[in-house]
Design a protein around this motif. Structure first.
Motif, PDB file in Angstrom:
ATOM      1  N   TRP A  11       0.844  -1.202   0.000  1.00 24.01           N
ATOM      2  CA  TRP A  11       0.000   0.000   0.000  1.00 24.01           C
ATOM      3  C   TRP A  11       0.879   1.252   0.000  1.00 24.01           C
ATOM      4  O   TRP A  11       0.682   2.155  -0.807  1.00 24.01           O
ATOM      5  CB  TRP A  11      -0.927  -0.010   1.213  1.00 24.01           C
ATOM      6  N   LYS A  12       1.821   1.286   0.908  1.00 28.93           N
ATOM      7  CA  LYS A  12       2.682   2.465   1.068  1.00 28.93           C
ATOM      8  C   LYS A  12       3.490   2.753  -0.199  1.00 28.93           C
ATOM      9  O   LYS A  12       3.638   3.907  -0.598  1.00 28.93           O
ATOM     10  CB  LYS A  12       3.620   2.231   2.254  1.00 28.93           C
ATOM     11  N   ASN A  13       4.015   1.706  -0.830  1.00 27.37           N
ATOM     12  CA  ASN A  13       4.922   1.886  -1.958  1.00 27.37           C
ATOM     13  C   ASN A  13       4.261   1.888  -3.332  1.00 27.37           C
ATOM     14  O   ASN A  13       4.863   2.381  -4.289  1.00 27.37           O
ATOM     15  CB  ASN A  13       5.997   0.794  -1.936  1.00 27.37           C
ATOM     16  N   HIS A  14       3.045   1.334  -3.430  1.00 28.13           N
ATOM     17  CA  HIS A  14       2.489   1.133  -4.767  1.00 28.13           C
ATOM     18  C   HIS A  14       1.047   1.570  -4.957  1.00 28.13           C
ATOM     19  O   HIS A  14       0.485   1.336  -6.034  1.00 28.13           O
ATOM     20  CB  HIS A  14       2.616  -0.340  -5.164  1.00 28.13           C
ATOM     21  N   VAL A  15       0.432   2.175  -3.962  1.00 29.68           N
ATOM     22  CA  VAL A  15      -0.937   2.662  -4.125  1.00 29.68           C
ATOM     23  C   VAL A  15      -0.891   4.185  -4.065  1.00 29.68           C
ATOM     24  O   VAL A  15      -0.568   4.764  -3.033  1.00 29.68           O
ATOM     25  CB  VAL A  15      -1.887   2.101  -3.048  1.00 29.68           C
ATOM     26  N   PRO A  16      -1.198   4.836  -5.196  1.00 33.63           N
ATOM     27  CA  PRO A  16      -1.160   6.301  -5.217  1.00 33.63           C
ATOM     28  C   PRO A  16      -2.315   6.907  -4.418  1.00 33.63           C
ATOM     29  O   PRO A  16      -3.315   6.238  -4.151  1.00 33.63           O
ATOM     30  CB  PRO A  16      -1.291   6.630  -6.706  1.00 33.63           C
ATOM     31  N   LYS A  17      -2.163   8.157  -4.057  1.00 32.84           N
ATOM     32  CA  LYS A  17      -3.231   8.850  -3.318  1.00 32.84           C
ATOM     33  C   LYS A  17      -4.514   8.917  -4.146  1.00 32.84           C
ATOM     34  O   LYS A  17      -5.603   8.864  -3.600  1.00 32.84           O
ATOM     35  CB  LYS A  17      -2.775  10.244  -2.914  1.00 32.84           C
ATOM     36  N   ASN A  18      -4.374   9.037  -5.448  1.00 32.05           N
ATOM     37  CA  ASN A  18      -5.523   9.082  -6.357  1.00 32.05           C
ATOM     38  C   ASN A  18      -5.243   8.213  -7.568  1.00 32.05           C
ATOM     39  O   ASN A  18      -4.111   8.165  -8.051  1.00 32.05           O
ATOM     40  CB  ASN A  18      -5.785  10.519  -6.835  1.00 32.05           C
ATOM     41  N   GLY A  19      -6.276   7.555  -8.047  1.00 38.03           N
ATOM     42  CA  GLY A  19      -6.156   6.800  -9.282  1.00 38.03           C
ATOM     43  C   GLY A  19      -5.554   5.422  -9.104  1.00 38.03           C
ATOM     44  O   GLY A  19      -5.285   4.960  -7.992  1.00 38.03           O
ATOM     45  N   GLN A  20      -5.357   4.784 -10.246  1.00 37.37           N
ATOM     46  CA  GLN A  20      -4.896   3.405 -10.296  1.00 37.37           C
ATOM     47  C   GLN A  20      -3.398   3.287 -10.035  1.00 37.37           C
ATOM     48  O   GLN A  20      -2.636   4.202 -10.316  1.00 37.37           O
ATOM     49  CB  GLN A  20      -5.189   2.809 -11.665  1.00 37.37           C
ATOM     50  N   SER A  21      -3.024   2.108  -9.569  1.00 41.66           N
ATOM     51  CA  SER A  21      -1.617   1.774  -9.391  1.00 41.66           C
ATOM     52  C   SER A  21      -1.068   1.233 -10.707  1.00 41.66           C
ATOM     53  O   SER A  21      -1.803   0.609 -11.474  1.00 41.66           O
ATOM     54  CB  SER A  21      -1.470   0.709  -8.305  1.00 41.66           C
ATOM     55  N   ASP A  22       0.213   1.446 -10.940  1.00 39.17           N
ATOM     56  CA  ASP A  22       0.830   0.860 -12.131  1.00 39.17           C
ATOM     57  C   ASP A  22       1.531  -0.460 -11.794  1.00 39.17           C
ATOM     58  O   ASP A  22       2.298  -0.991 -12.583  1.00 39.17           O
ATOM     59  CB  ASP A  22       1.770   1.834 -12.836  1.00 39.17           C
ATOM     60  N   ILE A  23       1.218  -0.993 -10.602  1.00 42.42           N
ATOM     61  CA  ILE A  23       1.737  -2.279 -10.136  1.00 42.42           C
ATOM     62  C   ILE A  23       0.535  -3.178  -9.831  1.00 42.42           C
ATOM     63  O   ILE A  23      -0.410  -2.745  -9.172  1.00 42.42           O
ATOM     64  CB  ILE A  23       2.601  -2.093  -8.857  1.00 42.42           C
TER      65      ILE A  23
END
Length: 124
Positions: A11-23
């Motif tokens: 979550w901390k490294n790969h989930v952006p504050k807004n929008g989709q993750s690129d992982i």
């Protein structure tokens, strides 16, 4: 939850504050948390095809018989079908936590993080 710390790191490294993750793993955890929030906080009042797409994404990603045995795959499918019954929001944490544990297990098996293309159809 068996893999709380690992999920927290994704979550901390790969989930952006807004929008989709690129992982993949980040998007899967973002998806589970969006489904959890919608059910527990909103009672699924905002349920639409975007949430159905989340369930499809989870299943399409975790439906991997090289990572999970048939018993686990069946549990994942049952859990997703429970989520898809939006008229009966699932309010307990156990189902969401179980799916998140499977996401971490999938990530470990695939030696993640795994890059992904963002889905232009996903607006949630």
């Amino acid at each position: 939850m068996k893999y709380f710390e690992e999920a927290k790191q994704i979550w901390k490294n790969h989930v952006p504050k807004n929008g989709q993750s690129d992982i993949v793993e980040g998007e899967l955890i973002r998806t589970v948390e969006r489904l959890r929030y919608e059910a527990q906080v909103n009672g699924n009042i905002n349920w639409d095809e975007g949430f159905e797409m989340f369930c499809d994404y989870i299943w399409n990603s975790l439906n991997d018989d090289s990572t999970f045995d048939n018993k686990v795959l069946e549990q994942i499918k049952v859990d997703i079908n429970i989520l898809l019954d939006y008229d009966s929001p699932y309010l307990d944490d156990d189902l969401y936590d179980r799916i998140t544990d499977h996401i971490v297990e999938w990530s470990i098996a695939h030696k993640g993080p795994i890059k992904r293309e963002k889905d232009p159809k996903q607006y949630r």
